[in-house]
Design an enzyme around this catalytic site. Structure first.
Site, PDB file in Angstrom:
ATOM      1  N   ILE A  99       0.943  -1.186   0.079  1.00 44.76           N
ATOM      2  CA  ILE A  99      -0.057  -0.119  -0.034  1.00 44.76           C
ATOM      3  C   ILE A  99       0.879   1.089  -0.047  1.00 44.76           C
ATOM      4  O   ILE A  99       1.535   1.538   0.835  1.00 44.76           O
ATOM      5  CB  ILE A  99      -0.887   0.172   1.133  1.00 44.76           C
ATOM      6  CG1 ILE A  99      -1.830   1.356   0.961  1.00 44.76           C
ATOM      7  CG2 ILE A  99      -0.479  -0.230   2.406  1.00 44.76           C
ATOM      8  CD1 ILE A  99      -3.225   1.199   2.095  1.00 44.76           C
ATOM      9  N   PRO A 100       0.813   1.925  -0.866  1.00 45.29           N
ATOM     10  CA  PRO A 100       1.638   3.393  -1.030  1.00 45.29           C
ATOM     11  C   PRO A 100       1.268   4.210   0.041  1.00 45.29           C
ATOM     12  O   PRO A 100       0.119   4.505   0.171  1.00 45.29           O
ATOM     13  CB  PRO A 100       1.329   4.029  -2.475  1.00 45.29           C
ATOM     14  CG  PRO A 100       0.882   2.802  -3.345  1.00 45.29           C
ATOM     15  CD  PRO A 100       0.069   1.948  -2.381  1.00 45.29           C
ATOM     16  N   LEU A 122      -4.020   9.820  -2.578  1.00 43.57           N
ATOM     17  CA  LEU A 122      -4.959  11.150  -2.998  1.00 43.57           C
ATOM     18  C   LEU A 122      -6.250  10.835  -2.347  1.00 43.57           C
ATOM     19  O   LEU A 122      -7.111   9.954  -2.823  1.00 43.57           O
ATOM     20  CB  LEU A 122      -4.875  11.289  -4.632  1.00 43.57           C
ATOM     21  CG  LEU A 122      -5.907  12.485  -5.095  1.00 43.57           C
ATOM     22  CD1 LEU A 122      -5.029  13.868  -4.607  1.00 43.57           C
ATOM     23  CD2 LEU A 122      -6.070  12.479  -6.272  1.00 43.57           C
ATOM     24  N   GLY A 123      -6.685  11.826  -1.439  1.00 40.20           N
ATOM     25  CA  GLY A 123      -8.046  11.761  -0.671  1.00 40.20           C
ATOM     26  C   GLY A 123      -9.144  12.441  -2.035  1.00 40.20           C
ATOM     27  O   GLY A 123      -8.508  13.417  -2.366  1.00 40.20           O
ATOM     28  N   ASP A 178      -8.036   7.133  -2.842  1.00 41.99           N
ATOM     29  CA  ASP A 178      -8.618   6.609  -1.860  1.00 41.99           C
ATOM     30  C   ASP A 178     -10.246   7.169  -2.383  1.00 41.99           C
ATOM     31  O   ASP A 178     -10.138   8.264  -2.622  1.00 41.99           O
ATOM     32  CB  ASP A 178      -8.622   7.374  -0.842  1.00 41.99           C
ATOM     33  CG  ASP A 178      -9.531   6.742   0.264  1.00 41.99           C
ATOM     34  OD1 ASP A 178      -9.391   5.588   0.856  1.00 41.99           O
ATOM     35  OD2 ASP A 178     -10.655   7.390   0.747  1.00 41.99           O
ATOM     36  N   TYR A 187     -19.000   9.706  -2.436  1.00 40.15           N
ATOM     37  CA  TYR A 187     -18.208  10.862  -2.838  1.00 40.15           C
ATOM     38  C   TYR A 187     -18.785  11.246  -4.161  1.00 40.15           C
ATOM     39  O   TYR A 187     -18.316  12.314  -4.667  1.00 40.15           O
ATOM     40  CB  TYR A 187     -16.677  10.910  -2.787  1.00 40.15           C
ATOM     41  CG  TYR A 187     -16.225  10.245  -1.648  1.00 40.15           C
ATOM     42  CD1 TYR A 187     -16.806  10.375  -0.307  1.00 40.15           C
ATOM     43  CD2 TYR A 187     -14.728   9.884  -1.714  1.00 40.15           C
ATOM     44  CE1 TYR A 187     -16.085   9.858   0.700  1.00 40.15           C
ATOM     45  CE2 TYR A 187     -14.154   9.281  -0.626  1.00 40.15           C
ATOM     46  CZ  TYR A 187     -14.930   9.488   0.659  1.00 40.15           C
ATOM     47  OH  TYR A 187     -14.007   8.755   1.897  1.00 40.15           O
ATOM     48  N   LYS A 198     -15.168   1.753  -0.935  1.00 40.58           N
ATOM     49  CA  LYS A 198     -15.951   1.527   0.345  1.00 40.58           C
ATOM     50  C   LYS A 198     -17.325   1.298  -0.004  1.00 40.58           C
ATOM     51  O   LYS A 198     -17.954   1.667  -0.851  1.00 40.58           O
ATOM     52  CB  LYS A 198     -15.887   2.766   1.298  1.00 40.58           C
ATOM     53  CG  LYS A 198     -14.365   3.255   1.436  1.00 40.58           C
ATOM     54  CD  LYS A 198     -14.356   4.453   2.445  1.00 40.58           C
ATOM     55  CE  LYS A 198     -12.906   5.221   2.219  1.00 40.58           C
ATOM     56  NZ  LYS A 198     -12.900   6.183   1.281  1.00 40.58           N
ATOM     57  N   HIS A 238     -17.560   1.485   5.247  1.00 40.57           N
ATOM     58  CA  HIS A 238     -17.114   2.941   5.207  1.00 40.57           C
ATOM     59  C   HIS A 238     -17.400   3.363   6.882  1.00 40.57           C
ATOM     60  O   HIS A 238     -16.760   3.839   7.247  1.00 40.57           O
ATOM     61  CB  HIS A 238     -18.132   3.611   4.475  1.00 40.57           C
ATOM     62  CG  HIS A 238     -17.601   4.999   4.028  1.00 40.57           C
ATOM     63  ND1 HIS A 238     -17.594   5.543   2.876  1.00 40.57           N
ATOM     64  CD2 HIS A 238     -16.752   5.843   4.722  1.00 40.57           C
ATOM     65  CE1 HIS A 238     -17.018   6.559   2.691  1.00 40.57           C
ATOM     66  NE2 HIS A 238     -16.505   7.000   3.889  1.00 40.57           N
TER      67      HIS A 238
END
Ligand code: A2P
Length: 317
Positions: A12-13, A17-18, A43, A48, A77, A110
């Site tokens: 996992i890096p 980025l959110g 992410d 969203y 999620k 989530h």
């Protein structure tokens, strides 16, 4: 890279980025720019409302040869209205369609909160289903099935307390890979950090910058502004870096991954470079003294009058 993974998994890096509050119309360019500048972790979440655009940016970046699918780490999620066992796999398939992917690297529950199927954002107490009416363990079994079907490579949770993680660990066949929670110098959650370390669960910090871009209607009056904290700013001045880099470097040195949201290329670059910054003991000690156990994402959405959810039973504190 000066950080180590908490869980021994190197894939996992650590800077992602959110994309919460990255508006449709902006998120395509932001995601493409991010990948070009070196982000390998995005992410996402269906709630969203921007996964289709992110999917288009991923597809175009892969087509143009900037990255391969295997080089990217994509998290998504399960929203609160899709916990029913029969809804989980179809919901994951829809996310795969939206992101135009064959598999998701990490798929999270989530919230430990359940809504009725037709309710995206609850408005009355009747919109909720209590957790004992639709237990996490039933939903988790479907996530395990999704791994077996090859739809997800790893599964985990978000906004889970230590108690809820322990309960899940006790019943799960596949242990949670990660817990994604709000983490920053005002909400350090050291007990959670220790618990996850001991149980080989990776922690991802959401709102690592203090989430000041949230709409005013979901902010508390007089919220403390993390990036204006005098101690954070003094460390930033002393090290000639930005306050955002101070708090991101702090999180990375604790072994957590971070998903700062930005759509601005300069700030995105700055956030990615936090990986190259090392805070000394003095800075770490100063930041340790800033903990206020302050949640910007308090969970207040779920605790409207008559709801089966309370701050106490969501956070178990
Ligand atoms: P923008 O998208 O205009 O860059 P969090 O990830 O904690 O929720 O914080 C996101 C907020 O922080 C957004 O308003 C984002 O705005 C802003 N932001 C992101 N990176 C930086 C940075 N390096 N310095 C200052 N603000 C930032």
């Amino acid at each position: 890279m000066k950080t180590e993974m908490v869980d021994g998994d190197s894939s996992i890096p650590l800077v992602g980025l959110g994309t919460w509050l990255a508006a449709p119309g902006e998120v395509y360019t932001a995601t493409k720019n991010a990948i070009e500048m070196g982000y390998r972790h995005i992410d996402c979440a269906p709630v969203y409302n921007n996964e289709t655009e992110i999917g288009a940016a991923l597809t175009d970046s892969m087509k143009s040869g900037i990255v391969t699918r295997e080089q990217m780490w994509i998290t998504s999620k399960l929203w609160n209205n899709a916990h029913a066992p029969e809804d989980v796999i179809p919901t994951i398939k829809q996310t795969l369609t939206d992101l135009n992917l064959d598999y998701i690297d990490l798929y999270l529950i989530h919230w430990p909160v359940v809504h009725r199927k037709e309710v995206v954002i609850p408005k009355t107490a009747d919109d909720f289903i209590p957790l004992d009416g639709l237990p996490i363990s039933d939903t988790w079994q479907q996530l395990e099935k999704a791994v077996e079907l090859g739809l997800c490579r790893n599964i985990g949770v978000a906004n889970f307390s230590i108690n809820k993680l322990q309960k899940l660990i006790d019943s799960a066949r596949i242990k949670p890979f990660a817990n994604q929670i709000e983490l920053h110098p005002y909400l350090q959650q050291n007990n959670m950090l220790k618990f996850c370390w001991q149980n080989n669960i990776h922690l991802t910090a959401f709102s690592p910058l203090g989430s000041f871009g949230r709409p005013d209607m979901i902010k508390q009056p007089n919220e403390p502004i993390l990036l204006k904290d005098p101690i954070i700013c003094a460390i930033a001045n002393r090290m000639n870096i930005s306050p955002a880099q101070v708090v991101l470097a702090w999180a990375l040195q604790r072994g957590t991954s971070v998903i700062p949201k930005s759509i601005n290329p300069l700030r995105m670059q700055q956030n990615l470079r936090a990986n190259e910054i090392y805070l000394d003991e003095e800075a770490k000690q100063q930041i340790a003294g800033l903990d206020k156990h302050y949640r910007y994402a308090s969970g207040g959405f779920w605790t409207i009058e008559g709801s089966p959810y309370t701050m106490k039973n969501i956070w178990d504190e």
